[in-house]
Design a protein around this motif. Structure first.
Motif, PDB file in Angstrom:
ATOM      1  N   ASP A 167       0.865  -1.161   0.000  1.00  0.00           N
ATOM      2  CA  ASP A 167       0.000   0.000   0.000  1.00  0.00           C
ATOM      3  C   ASP A 167       0.903   1.212   0.000  1.00  0.00           C
ATOM      4  N   GLN A 171       6.502  -8.907   3.597  1.00  0.00           N
ATOM      5  CA  GLN A 171       5.233  -9.633   3.575  1.00  0.00           C
ATOM      6  C   GLN A 171       5.399 -11.082   3.154  1.00  0.00           C
ATOM      7  N   ALA A 183       6.224   5.351   3.904  1.00  0.00           N
ATOM      8  CA  ALA A 183       6.860   5.263   5.221  1.00  0.00           C
ATOM      9  C   ALA A 183       8.288   4.718   5.092  1.00  0.00           C
ATOM     10  N   ARG A 225       9.068  -3.979   1.118  1.00  0.00           N
ATOM     11  CA  ARG A 225       7.711  -4.299   1.564  1.00  0.00           C
ATOM     12  C   ARG A 225       7.302  -5.721   1.137  1.00  0.00           C
ATOM     13  N   ALA A 236       2.505   2.528   3.119  1.00  0.00           N
ATOM     14  CA  ALA A 236       3.638   1.750   3.640  1.00  0.00           C
ATOM     15  C   ALA A 236       4.902   2.067   2.852  1.00  0.00           C
TER      16      ALA A 236
END
Lengths: 214, 125
Positions: A42, B44, A48, B40, A45
């Motif tokens: 997203d 995940q 960030a 990311r 994120a």
């Protein structure tokens, strides 16, 4: 370069490059699109993470440039004459070869940088721009009412201090060299760099005083 | 970044441009975005560290790389594209179509306005 750069209009040729994605930029946007559609990332994120790495890292490059200029008169002179080359000598170069110009604060002149049309920013020395730099209120008001904008940043300048506003373009980016804080004559270049904040190189702040050194 | 923070092992990627403090450095925002997406996805569990290292290494060792390493993040983006295709997250043609769509969107966006995918004339049509 005139002192103020009001009256930019949208057909200003410098900015044509900004609305073009080269292959790799477009590919990154495509990956962002597909990965967020699938719910794998997203954007908040991602922002960030970028913030974590970039806001801490980028401005350190600029701080080294400023600290070198403060402690080495020859370098300062070079930076004044040919900022692109002087900055490149420290290993910081813009990928697209945009030119840099360093503007020096003096006892009677304070410099402030802005990009009124988009958000051109000296990436190579300052990293990613802060959110407010890209926001329309800063972009429009920095030119019309720089003193008012600076006051909102908590920077009250003496009324007789001149403020020069420099409007960045895709090809020419500015870096503000803040005034060296008093009482730092015995500081090493590294210690000096710690006094140079990101905002002081945009012009919305000053370098930290020696007491405020973190 | 201090040494005690819990950073992704991706930071240890081969040849990653780093500052004196050991943090990654980026010349342009797209590089930071590509880096962040990868961090990311790894966080995940979409791919493992070794899968990423292998994909990146394959790109970094292709012939024709620039000697000054300035194409490092181009390799990074190519590696990420291949990996997401390999993991069937997207197909090659789907990704290529989106790349071209973003390019048309950029060209179709008035100066000073944020570039959004909806500005691709073919998409609106």
């Amino acid at each position: 370069m005139s002192e103020h750069h009001r009256g930019h209009d949208d057909d200003h040729g410098h900015h044509h490059h900004d609305n073009h994605f080269n292959d790799v930029e477009a590919r990154v946007k495509a990956l962002e699109t597909v990965l967020s559609e699938k719910g794998l990332i997203d954007l908040a994120a991602i922002d960030a993470i970028v913030d974590t790495y970039e806001t801490k890292v980028g401005p350190r490059n600029g701080a080294r440039v400023v600290a070198r200029a403060w402690s080495n008169a020859d370098f300062a002179d070079w930076l004044r004459r040919d900022a692109t080359a002087a900055i490149a000598s420290l290993g910081f170069t813009g990928r697209q070869g945009e030119h840099m110009r360093a503007v020096f604060n003096t006892p009677d002149t304070h410099n402030l940088i802005v990009c009124t049309l988009c958000s051109c920013y000296p990436w190579a020395v300052l990293g990613l721009p802060p959110v407010w730099y890209k926001a329309p209120p800063y972009r429009s008001r920095a030119v019309i009412d720089p003193r008012g904008v600076l006051a909102e940043f908590g920077l009250e300048l003496p009324v007789d201090k001149k403020i020069r506003v420099w409007d960045s373009t895709a090809e020419l980016r500015y870096l503000v060299v803040p005034e060296r804080p008093d009482g730092t004559e015995d500081f090493s270049e590294e210690a000096l760099a710690d006094l140079v904040t990101r905002d002081s190189m945009i012009g919305t702040g000053l370098a930290l005083s020696r007491q405020a050194k973190p | 970044m201090s040494t005690c923070s819990t950073t992704s092992p991706l930071v240890a990627s081969a040849e990653l441009p780093k500052s004196a403090d050991g943090d990654p450095v980026f010349a342009e925002p797209w590089q930071a975005a590509a880096f962040a997406m990868t961090v990311r996805l790894h966080e995940q569990g979409v791919f493992s560290w070794s899968e990423w290292a292998e994909a990146l290494s394959a790109e970094l060792h292709k012939p024709g790389r620039k000697s000054d390493g300035s194409d490092y993040y181009d390799c990074w983006v190519a590696a990420l594209s291949h990996l997401v295709e390999q993991l069937s997250i997207t197909s090659g043609p789907e990704l290529e179509a989106l790349v071209r769509s973003w390019q048309r969107a950029a060209e179709g966006t008035p100066h000073g306005k944020p570039i959004v995918l909806e500005n691709d004339p073919l998409r609106r049509g």
